[in-house]
Design an enzyme around this catalytic site. Structure first.
Site, PDB file in Angstrom:
ATOM      1  N   LYS A  81      37.721 -19.361   8.941  1.00  0.00           N
ATOM      2  CA  LYS A  81      37.434 -20.103  10.173  1.00  0.00           C
ATOM      3  C   LYS A  81      38.460 -21.214  10.344  1.00  0.00           C
ATOM      4  O   LYS A  81      38.443 -22.222   9.647  1.00  0.00           O
ATOM      5  CB  LYS A  81      36.035 -20.734  10.168  1.00  0.00           C
ATOM      6  CG  LYS A  81      35.680 -21.209  11.596  1.00  0.00           C
ATOM      7  CD  LYS A  81      34.785 -22.409  11.677  1.00  0.00           C
ATOM      8  CE  LYS A  81      35.426 -23.756  11.581  1.00  0.00           C
ATOM      9  NZ  LYS A  81      36.283 -24.174  12.709  1.00  0.00           N
ATOM     10  N   GLU A 130      38.713 -29.603  -0.817  1.00  0.00           N
ATOM     11  CA  GLU A 130      39.914 -30.456  -0.733  1.00  0.00           C
ATOM     12  C   GLU A 130      39.647 -31.441   0.389  1.00  0.00           C
ATOM     13  O   GLU A 130      39.698 -31.058   1.556  1.00  0.00           O
ATOM     14  CB  GLU A 130      41.147 -29.623  -0.380  1.00  0.00           C
ATOM     15  CG  GLU A 130      41.405 -28.452  -1.286  1.00  0.00           C
ATOM     16  CD  GLU A 130      42.187 -28.830  -2.519  1.00  0.00           C
ATOM     17  OE1 GLU A 130      42.456 -30.033  -2.721  1.00  0.00           O
ATOM     18  OE2 GLU A 130      42.524 -27.914  -3.287  1.00  0.00           O
ATOM     19  N   CYS A 188      46.955 -34.915   4.242  1.00  0.00           N
ATOM     20  CA  CYS A 188      45.871 -35.395   3.373  1.00  0.00           C
ATOM     21  C   CYS A 188      46.409 -36.280   2.266  1.00  0.00           C
ATOM     22  O   CYS A 188      45.775 -37.241   1.873  1.00  0.00           O
ATOM     23  CB  CYS A 188      45.102 -34.207   2.820  1.00  0.00           C
ATOM     24  SG  CYS A 188      46.165 -32.913   2.216  1.00  0.00           S
ATOM     25  N   GLU A 241      40.673 -43.750   5.376  1.00  0.00           N
ATOM     26  CA  GLU A 241      41.700 -42.789   5.764  1.00  0.00           C
ATOM     27  C   GLU A 241      41.880 -42.828   7.281  1.00  0.00           C
ATOM     28  O   GLU A 241      40.927 -42.667   8.034  1.00  0.00           O
ATOM     29  CB  GLU A 241      41.285 -41.379   5.340  1.00  0.00           C
ATOM     30  CG  GLU A 241      42.323 -40.349   5.707  1.00  0.00           C
ATOM     31  CD  GLU A 241      41.948 -38.967   5.225  1.00  0.00           C
ATOM     32  OE1 GLU A 241      40.823 -38.516   5.516  1.00  0.00           O
ATOM     33  OE2 GLU A 241      42.782 -38.326   4.567  1.00  0.00           O
TER      34      GLU A 241
HETATM   35  P1  NAP Z   1      37.079 -31.817   9.464  1.00  0.00           P
HETATM   36  O1  NAP Z   1      36.494 -32.403  10.667  1.00  0.00           O
HETATM   37  O2  NAP Z   1      36.441 -32.041   8.162  1.00  0.00           O
HETATM   38  O3  NAP Z   1      37.222 -30.249   9.758  1.00  0.00           O
HETATM   39  C1  NAP Z   1      37.772 -29.334   8.861  1.00  0.00           C
HETATM   40  C2  NAP Z   1      37.232 -27.965   9.167  1.00  0.00           C
HETATM   41  O4  NAP Z   1      35.826 -27.941   8.933  1.00  0.00           O
HETATM   42  C3  NAP Z   1      37.409 -27.532  10.620  1.00  0.00           C
HETATM   43  O5  NAP Z   1      37.630 -26.150  10.659  1.00  0.00           O
HETATM   44  C4  NAP Z   1      36.067 -27.890  11.209  1.00  0.00           C
HETATM   45  O6  NAP Z   1      35.772 -27.198  12.390  1.00  0.00           O
HETATM   46  C5  NAP Z   1      35.140 -27.496  10.088  1.00  0.00           C
HETATM   47  N1  NAP Z   1      33.823 -28.117  10.118  1.00  0.00           N
HETATM   48  C6  NAP Z   1      33.442 -29.268  10.748  1.00  0.00           C
HETATM   49  N2  NAP Z   1      32.133 -29.499  10.531  1.00  0.00           N
HETATM   50  C7  NAP Z   1      31.666 -28.485   9.756  1.00  0.00           C
HETATM   51  C8  NAP Z   1      30.397 -28.173   9.194  1.00  0.00           C
HETATM   52  N3  NAP Z   1      29.333 -28.956   9.368  1.00  0.00           N
HETATM   53  N4  NAP Z   1      30.273 -27.060   8.440  1.00  0.00           N
HETATM   54  C9  NAP Z   1      31.347 -26.262   8.223  1.00  0.00           C
HETATM   55  N5  NAP Z   1      32.560 -26.507   8.742  1.00  0.00           N
HETATM   56  C10 NAP Z   1      32.731 -27.608   9.498  1.00  0.00           C
HETATM   57  O7  NAP Z   1      38.566 -32.275   9.230  1.00  0.00           O
HETATM   58  P2  NAP Z   1      39.688 -32.378  10.339  1.00  0.00           P
HETATM   59  O8  NAP Z   1      39.282 -33.448  11.264  1.00  0.00           O
HETATM   60  O9  NAP Z   1      39.971 -31.077  10.897  1.00  0.00           O
HETATM   61  O10 NAP Z   1      40.937 -32.781   9.404  1.00  0.00           O
HETATM   62  C11 NAP Z   1      41.146 -34.070   8.949  1.00  0.00           C
HETATM   63  C12 NAP Z   1      40.573 -34.296   7.556  1.00  0.00           C
HETATM   64  O11 NAP Z   1      40.930 -33.263   6.651  1.00  0.00           O
HETATM   65  C13 NAP Z   1      41.078 -35.555   6.904  1.00  0.00           C
HETATM   66  O12 NAP Z   1      40.014 -36.280   6.355  1.00  0.00           O
HETATM   67  C14 NAP Z   1      42.007 -35.077   5.794  1.00  0.00           C
HETATM   68  O13 NAP Z   1      42.170 -35.896   4.696  1.00  0.00           O
HETATM   69  C15 NAP Z   1      41.387 -33.810   5.408  1.00  0.00           C
HETATM   70  N6  NAP Z   1      42.392 -32.926   4.810  1.00  0.00           N
HETATM   71  C16 NAP Z   1      42.395 -32.770   3.449  1.00  0.00           C
HETATM   72  C17 NAP Z   1      43.334 -31.964   2.846  1.00  0.00           C
HETATM   73  C18 NAP Z   1      43.351 -31.738   1.361  1.00  0.00           C
HETATM   74  O14 NAP Z   1      44.036 -30.842   0.888  1.00  0.00           O
HETATM   75  N7  NAP Z   1      42.631 -32.502   0.566  1.00  0.00           N
HETATM   76  C19 NAP Z   1      44.271 -31.307   3.635  1.00  0.00           C
HETATM   77  C20 NAP Z   1      44.247 -31.499   5.013  1.00  0.00           C
HETATM   78  C21 NAP Z   1      43.284 -32.314   5.579  1.00  0.00           C
HETATM   79  P3  NAP Z   1      36.197 -27.876  13.817  1.00  0.00           P
HETATM   80  O15 NAP Z   1      37.658 -27.844  13.863  1.00  0.00           O
HETATM   81  O16 NAP Z   1      35.575 -27.008  14.817  1.00  0.00           O
HETATM   82  O17 NAP Z   1      35.657 -29.286  13.797  1.00  0.00           O
END
Ligand code: NAP
Ligand code: MG
Length: 478
Positions: A173, A248, A282, A381
């Site tokens: 997804k 992650e 990230c 963050e």
């Molecule tokens: P996010 O809101 O956590 O979303 C990540 C993914 O999860 C998206 O596909 C999102 O779908 C989905 N999602 C959201 N709510 C969910 C739920 N309740 N159940 C299952 N899936 C769900 O993160 P983002 O805003 O896209 O990205 C930014 C964040 O990612 C930052 O905090 C960053 O640090 C973190 N990140 C971490 C790494 C690492 O390797 N540690 C790498 C990249 C990013 P939708 O898009 O439809 O909301």
């Protein structure tokens, strides 16, 4: 451009016909209307992945043959690198040269795990009884991969390449802002020879499509990259089915410059550490910790360089700062900049929204000096091109500040003193510590977090451990 769901090697509309829009954040133009997977589609994708997982086509396939398919997928992707990179830049806003790097790493990751398929296995154990006891590594089953929008294809490949190499099947997804490169990858996977159901892509919303995948009894493991808050929700939702998880999550990584560093290199590392990928990385070095005696010199050079880093058209070859991913993300970043001003940090570069040719969701490369723990720009963050600079007086204070965070994803250390480098690298509680470099990744090097940055590892041999169960087989010999 592919905009339908990819399930069992067929393109199909969502059962409900629901769809959503994808926008180019650099131009505000409409890019695509993509099918939105609902609960019935999640069921169909999981059923396809399960059927494939249990089929002779998959179970009977020699590990080396699986590897050949992954290698072929890498080669096919390499021939379409510019097309894929262009799509990534259009949906994400990052400079085109960065997207090409992302695609190149995806090719490498596919080939890296292709090479593991016939080399990964268990051990024979020298037990006391003298019986024949061995461990086998058994694929965990159907893997749900849920990924964010910052490195849409590359981070997805950190999951699907090892999962498929281990003998799992995958339902991916992608993030709502960036589903298009995952769909193009599906086309390549089919061409590479993967049987129906081995690799499925279901765009849709996080709290709907994503949550349904997490709660699904037919999914054995969720591999997630995203925010800590969503990671915590996934842990709760995974409890009922005792699902395996790799998480992650977020970061607030310290980039620590000691007075004895090669300061030119350290300043370059500080700059790319925060501004590469518009800071939507990230592992971004979003907290710059500088030893007081070199503070003024570091800041003078860093600010001068940063002021030249102006937002530009992502397809201009000179652009080093693209658009942030969405209007919503731009608003979040600007609210942090407002908090930094209000909390009393000193704005020394950037600080404003910007447009290019009158359009787009850009934010200037922004630096706050005189930042202190307790300020939101230091503790939280931001996920944008905003650097908080904190000054320290000695090694112990530098280490204490580096660890003063709920996160533990990555860190950087700049020093010419080998002993200091190793001591500080050991003392920092983070999954990756870079010494005299920053933001480097390789398919062979495990990546993941300590503390609230999650657990489990992407990449390297360690990722394969996360897509397999260990089975002990005990053969009595007496
Ligand atoms: P996010 O809101 O956590 O979303 C990540 C993914 O999860 C998206 O596909 C999102 O779908 C989905 N999602 C959201 N709510 C969910 C739920 N309740 N159940 C299952 N899936 C769900 O993160 P983002 O805003 O896209 O990205 C930014 C964040 O990612 C930052 O905090 C960053 O640090 C973190 N990140 C971490 C790494 C690492 O390797 N540690 C790498 C990249 C990013 P939708 O898009 O439809 O909301
Ligand atoms: Mg989100």
């Amino acid at each position: 451009m592919r905009t339908e769901l990819f399930i069992a090697n067929t393109w199909r509309p969502a059962a409900s016909s629901k769809s959503f829009e994808v926008i180019n954040p650099a131009t505000e133009e409409h890019l695509a209307t993509v099918q939105y997977a609902g609960a019935a589609d999640v069921d169909a994708a999981v059923a396809a992945a399960r059927t494939c997982f249990e089929s002779d086509a998959w179970q009977g396939l020699a590990a080396r043959k699986r590897g050949e398919m992954l290698y072929r997928a890498g080669e096919l992707l390499a021939t379409r690198r510019d097309e894929m990179a262009e799509l990534e830049t259009r949906q994400n806003g990052k400079p085109f040269f960065e997207s090409k790097i992302d695609v190149t790493m995806t090719v490498e990751t596919l080939k890296y795990y292709a090479g593991w398929t016939d080399k990964y296995g268990g051990n024979v154990l020298p037990v006391e009884s003298g019986d024949f006891v061995f461990t086998d590594r058994v694929p965990v089953g159907v893997v749900g991969a849920i990924v964010p929008w910052n490195f849409p294809l590359n981070l997805a490949s950190w999951k699907f390449a090892p999962a498929l190499a281990a003998g799992c099947t995958v339902v991916l997804k992608p993030a709502s802002e960036t589903p298009l490169t995952a769909l193009l990858m599906a086309e390549i996977m089919e061409q590479a020879g993967l049987p129906p159901g081995a690799f499925n892509v279901i765009p849709g919303g996080g709290s709907t499509t994503g949550a349904a995948l997490v709660k699904h009894a037919g999914v054995d493991k969720i591999s997630f990259t995203g925010s800590t808050a969503v990671g915590q929700q996934i842990m709760r939702d995974a409890a009922d089915t005792v699902k395996r998880l790799t998480l992650e999550l977020g970061g607030k990584s310290p980039n620590v410059i000691f007075a004895d560093a090669d300061l030119k290199a350290a300043v370059r590392g500080a700059q790319t550490g925060i501004f590469y990928g518009k800071g939507e990385v990230c592992a971004a070095g979003s907290r710059l910790l500088v030893e007081r005696s070199v503070h003024d010199q570091v800041m003078e050079e860093l600010v001068a360089r940063t002021k030249k880093l102006t937002p530009g058209d992502p397809f201009d070859k000179n652009t080093r700062l693209g658009a942030v991913v969405s209007k919503k993300q731009q608003e979040t970043v600007l609210s942090y900049i407002a908090a930094g001003r209000k909390d009393g940090a000193t704005l020394v570069a950037g600080g404003n929204a910007a447009t290019v040719n009158g359009k787009g969701y850009f934010v200037e490369a922004t630096i706050f000096d005189d930042a202190k723990p307790g300020m939101r720009i230091v503790d939280e963050e931001i996920f944008g091109p905003v650097l908080a600079v904190v000054t320290f007086d000695d090694v112990d204070e530098g280490i204490a500040l580096a660890n003063r965070t709920i996160y533990g994803l990555a860190a950087g250390i700049w020093t010419r003193d080998v002993t200091k480098a190793i001591k500080v690298a050991r003392a920092i509680r983070a999954g990756t510590v870079w010494v005299n470099t920053y933001n480097l990744y390789d398919s062979a090097a495990p990546f993941g977090g300590f503390k609230a940055s999650g657990y489990g590892r992407d990449l390297g041999r360690e990722a394969l451990d996360g897509y397999t169960e260990s089975k002990t087989v005990w053969v009595g010999l007496r």
